[in-house]
Scaffold this motif. Structure first.
Motif, PDB file in Angstrom:
ATOM      1  N   ILE A 102      28.454 -26.557   2.829  1.00 20.57           N
ATOM      2  CA  ILE A 102      28.726 -25.709   1.665  1.00 20.57           C
ATOM      3  C   ILE A 102      30.230 -25.562   1.437  1.00 20.57           C
ATOM      4  N   GLN A 103      30.984 -25.434   2.512  1.00 19.91           N
ATOM      5  CA  GLN A 103      32.433 -25.290   2.385  1.00 19.91           C
ATOM      6  C   GLN A 103      33.064 -26.524   1.746  1.00 19.91           C
ATOM      7  N   LYS A 104      32.462 -27.703   1.980  1.00 24.76           N
ATOM      8  CA  LYS A 104      33.000 -28.946   1.428  1.00 24.76           C
ATOM      9  C   LYS A 104      32.416 -29.281   0.057  1.00 24.76           C
ATOM     10  N   LYS A 105      31.104 -29.003  -0.114  1.00 24.68           N
ATOM     11  CA  LYS A 105      30.415 -29.454  -1.322  1.00 24.68           C
ATOM     12  C   LYS A 105      29.893 -28.311  -2.179  1.00 24.68           C
ATOM     13  N   GLN A 106      30.196 -27.083  -1.781  1.00 22.10           N
ATOM     14  CA  GLN A 106      29.756 -25.880  -2.484  1.00 22.10           C
ATOM     15  C   GLN A 106      28.236 -25.733  -2.420  1.00 22.10           C
ATOM     16  N   ARG A 107      27.620 -25.243  -3.473  1.00 18.05           N
ATOM     17  CA  ARG A 107      26.204 -24.914  -3.407  1.00 18.05           C
ATOM     18  C   ARG A 107      25.321 -26.143  -3.186  1.00 18.05           C
ATOM     19  N   ILE A 108      24.109 -25.870  -2.682  1.00 14.71           N
ATOM     20  CA  ILE A 108      23.152 -26.944  -2.415  1.00 14.71           C
ATOM     21  C   ILE A 108      22.044 -26.883  -3.467  1.00 14.71           C
ATOM     22  N   LYS A 109      21.620 -28.031  -3.939  1.00 13.84           N
ATOM     23  CA  LYS A 109      20.591 -28.081  -4.981  1.00 13.84           C
ATOM     24  C   LYS A 109      19.284 -27.471  -4.501  1.00 13.84           C
ATOM     25  N   GLN A 110      18.585 -26.850  -5.438  1.00 15.57           N
ATOM     26  CA  GLN A 110      17.364 -26.116  -5.116  1.00 15.57           C
ATOM     27  C   GLN A 110      16.331 -26.969  -4.380  1.00 15.57           C
ATOM     28  N   ASP A 111      16.082 -28.196  -4.855  1.00 16.28           N
ATOM     29  CA  ASP A 111      15.054 -29.016  -4.220  1.00 16.28           C
ATOM     30  C   ASP A 111      15.423 -29.384  -2.792  1.00 16.28           C
ATOM     31  N   VAL A 112      16.730 -29.551  -2.529  1.00 18.41           N
ATOM     32  CA  VAL A 112      17.198 -29.858  -1.178  1.00 18.41           C
ATOM     33  C   VAL A 112      17.039 -28.627  -0.286  1.00 18.41           C
ATOM     34  N   VAL A 113      17.385 -27.462  -0.826  1.00 20.56           N
ATOM     35  CA  VAL A 113      17.219 -26.207  -0.082  1.00 20.56           C
ATOM     36  C   VAL A 113      15.764 -26.035   0.330  1.00 20.56           C
ATOM     37  N   VAL A 114      14.849 -26.259  -0.604  1.00 21.13           N
ATOM     38  CA  VAL A 114      13.429 -26.097  -0.312  1.00 21.13           C
ATOM     39  C   VAL A 114      12.993 -27.064   0.792  1.00 21.13           C
ATOM     40  N   THR A 115      13.438 -28.310   0.709  1.00 20.91           N
ATOM     41  CA  THR A 115      13.082 -29.314   1.727  1.00 20.91           C
ATOM     42  C   THR A 115      13.552 -28.887   3.109  1.00 20.91           C
ATOM     43  N   TRP A 116      14.809 -28.468   3.210  1.00 19.50           N
ATOM     44  CA  TRP A 116      15.360 -28.079   4.514  1.00 19.50           C
ATOM     45  C   TRP A 116      14.717 -26.796   5.031  1.00 19.50           C
ATOM     46  N   MET A 117      14.463 -25.840   4.140  1.00 22.13           N
ATOM     47  CA  MET A 117      13.898 -24.571   4.603  1.00 22.13           C
ATOM     48  C   MET A 117      12.430 -24.699   5.001  1.00 22.13           C
ATOM     49  N   ARG A 118      11.737 -25.655   4.440  1.00 19.25           N
ATOM     50  CA  ARG A 118      10.382 -25.939   4.925  1.00 19.25           C
ATOM     51  C   ARG A 118      10.452 -26.404   6.378  1.00 19.25           C
ATOM     52  N   SER A 229      20.980 -18.861 -13.467  1.00 18.98           N
ATOM     53  CA  SER A 229      19.681 -18.686 -14.130  1.00 18.98           C
ATOM     54  C   SER A 229      18.824 -19.951 -14.108  1.00 18.98           C
ATOM     55  N   SER A 230      19.408 -21.088 -13.683  1.00 15.98           N
ATOM     56  CA  SER A 230      18.626 -22.325 -13.623  1.00 15.98           C
ATOM     57  C   SER A 230      17.735 -22.370 -12.381  1.00 15.98           C
ATOM     58  N   ILE A 231      17.976 -21.470 -11.433  1.00 20.39           N
ATOM     59  CA  ILE A 231      17.161 -21.441 -10.222  1.00 20.39           C
ATOM     60  C   ILE A 231      15.779 -20.887 -10.551  1.00 20.39           C
ATOM     61  N   SER A 232      14.778 -21.465  -9.967  1.00 19.78           N
ATOM     62  CA  SER A 232      13.391 -21.076 -10.200  1.00 19.78           C
ATOM     63  C   SER A 232      13.166 -19.588  -9.930  1.00 19.78           C
ATOM     64  N   MET A 233      12.361 -18.966 -10.795  1.00 16.45           N
ATOM     65  CA  MET A 233      11.991 -17.567 -10.581  1.00 16.45           C
ATOM     66  C   MET A 233      11.194 -17.425  -9.284  1.00 16.45           C
ATOM     67  N   GLY A 234      10.399 -18.459  -8.973  1.00 18.64           N
ATOM     68  CA  GLY A 234       9.621 -18.434  -7.748  1.00 18.64           C
ATOM     69  C   GLY A 234      10.505 -18.407  -6.514  1.00 18.64           C
ATOM     70  N   ILE A 235      11.557 -19.245  -6.502  1.00 21.83           N
ATOM     71  CA  ILE A 235      12.492 -19.265  -5.376  1.00 21.83           C
ATOM     72  C   ILE A 235      13.235 -17.945  -5.274  1.00 21.83           C
ATOM     73  N   ASP A 236      13.626 -17.397  -6.419  1.00 23.78           N
ATOM     74  CA  ASP A 236      14.315 -16.103  -6.445  1.00 23.78           C
ATOM     75  C   ASP A 236      13.444 -15.029  -5.786  1.00 23.78           C
ATOM     76  N   LYS A 237      12.155 -15.012  -6.115  1.00 23.90           N
ATOM     77  CA  LYS A 237      11.242 -14.017  -5.556  1.00 23.90           C
ATOM     78  C   LYS A 237      11.018 -14.237  -4.062  1.00 23.90           C
ATOM     79  N   ILE A 238      10.992 -15.496  -3.637  1.00 21.51           N
ATOM     80  CA  ILE A 238      10.824 -15.801  -2.216  1.00 21.51           C
ATOM     81  C   ILE A 238      11.986 -15.240  -1.412  1.00 21.51           C
ATOM     82  N   VAL A 239      13.214 -15.501  -1.880  1.00 25.31           N
ATOM     83  CA  VAL A 239      14.397 -15.000  -1.181  1.00 25.31           C
ATOM     84  C   VAL A 239      14.404 -13.475  -1.169  1.00 25.31           C
ATOM     85  N   GLU A 240      14.090 -12.898  -2.322  1.00 25.29           N
ATOM     86  CA  GLU A 240      14.077 -11.437  -2.435  1.00 25.29           C
ATOM     87  C   GLU A 240      13.097 -10.812  -1.436  1.00 25.29           C
TER      88      GLU A 240
END
Length: 287
Positions: A102-118, A229-240
Motif C-alpha cells: 500500500i505504501q508503494k502502490k496506494q490502495r488495493i483494488k476491491q476484487d484483489v482485496v476480496v481474493t486475499w481476504m478470503r 463510492s465505487s466500492i460495493s455496498m456489500g463490501i462496505d457493509k461487511i467491513v462495517e
C-alpha cells in the motif's frame, strides 16, 4: 554469524544476513543436505534480558507454529539449541507485506482485496477450529505477505495464544493500535476469537481506502463508501460489521465472514433493494 558460516553440525550455511539485533538474528540459509533455502532465526539467550519477554515470545511463536500445517502459514522445520543460541529453522517467505504494498502502490483494488481476504478467512478458520483453538491476536497489514504467485502467507505468531480451556483469560493486554479490538486493551478478559474478525475488518479498511486505522481515532473513521463510492455496498457493509465495537454485533465466526465475502454481490443487490424501498416509502408519504 556471517555469510559462509555453517551451523548445527554443518547442515546449514549462511547465505544472507537478513536482520540483526541484540538478541534475535535472522538469516537466509542453505540446507546442504536438501539443497533448499530456509529462514533461520537465532535467539541469543544471554542477550534476552532479565525478564526475557522477547525470548519467551519468540519461543512461544515457534512452539505454536511447529504444530501447524497450512499452505498459508510458514512451516517450522526444527527448533534446536547450540550453546547460547536457540535456532529456529522455518520456511523462507519471499514477498512483500500488504503494508509495504500500500505504501508503494496506494490502495488495493476491491476484487484483489476480496481474493486475499478470503484466503485470510480460511487461515483463521483453520486456527480457530483446532482442538485447542489459536487466538491469532495480531491481524494487521504488516503480518500478511503477498508472494510472487499472488497468494498470501500469514506471519508473526509472537503474541498468539493457544486456548486450552473455555473462558481462558488474557494475562497481558497486547495488540496493535488501530487493529486490536477494544476488548484486547484490558488484561483479565476471556480470549475472544471474534477479536481476530475485528482485525480483519480494519485490515480491509486500510487496503480499500489507503487510510491507516492506527493513525485515525476510531470515532473519526469514515465509511469506506464515503471515501470511494465505487466500492460495493456489500463490501462496505461487511467491513462495517467486522469492526463493530461490541463483539456480539460482529460476525460470530470467520465461516460467516467468508460466506459473505464469497457472496458480496448478492449483499450488494440486497442493500440496493432495501435502499430503493426506503426511498419509495418516503416518497409515498408526500404523494
Amino acid at each position: 554469524l556471517e555469510v559462509g558460516d555453517v551451523v548445527l553440525n554443518g547442515k546449514y550455511e549462511i547465505n544472507k544476513v537478513v536482520h540483526t539485533s541484540g538478541m534475535s538474528n535472522v538469516y537466509l540459509v542453505l540446507d546442504n543436505s536438501l539443497n533448499k533455502v530456509w529462514c533461520l532465526k537465532e535467539i541469543k539467550k544471554s542477550e534476552s534480558g532479565k525478564n526475557k519477554v522477547e525470548y519467551h515470545s519468540l519461543l512461544q511463536e515457534a512452539n505454536i507454529m511447529k504444530g501447524l500445517n497450512h499452505a498459508s502459514i510458514p512451516r517450522i522445520v526444527t527448533i534446536e539449541e547450540d550453546g547460547d543460541s536457540l535456532f529456529i529453522v522455518m520456511d523462507y517467505v519471499e514477498g512483500v507485506s500488504i503494508k509495504n504494498w500500500i505504501q508503494k502502490k496506494q490502495r488495493i483494488k476491491q476484487d484483489v482485496v476480496v481474493t486475499w481476504m478470503r484466503q485470510i478467512c480460511q487461515v483463521m478458520i483453520y486456527l480457530h477450529n483446532r482442538p485447542q483453538p489459536i487466538f491469532y491476536r495480531d491481524m494487521k497489514p504488516d503480518n500478511i505477505m503477498i508472494q510472487s504467485d499472488g497468494n498470501i502467507k500469514v506471519i508473526d505468531f509472537g503474541i498468539s495464544l493457544v486456548i486450552k480451556e473455555p473462558g481462558q483469560l488474557i494475562a497481558r493486554a497486547l495488540g496493535t493500535k488501530g487493529y486490536a479490538a477494544p476488548e484486547q486493551s484490558k488484561s483479565g478478559l476471556p480470549c475472544d476469537l471474534r477479536s481476530d474478525i475485528y482485525g480483519i475488518g480494519m485490515t480491509m479498511y486500510y487496503m480499500l481506502t489507503g487510510l491507516n486505522p492506527s493513525r485515525i481515532p476510531r470515532e473519526k473513521l469514515r465509511s469506506i463508501r464515503d471515501i470511494d463510492s465505487s466500492i460495493s455496498m456489500g463490501i462496505d457493509k461487511i467491513v462495517e460489521k467486522c469492526i463493530q465495537e461490541n463483539p456480539d454485533n460482529r460476525y460470530q465466526s470467520c465461516e460467516e465472514l467468508l460466506y459473505d465475502l464469497q457472496n458480496y454481490e448478492i449483499l450488494d443487490t440486497e442493500y440496493r433493494t432495501k435502499a430503493r424501498r426506503k426511498v419509495n416509502s418516503v416518497l409515498a408519504l408526500y404523494f
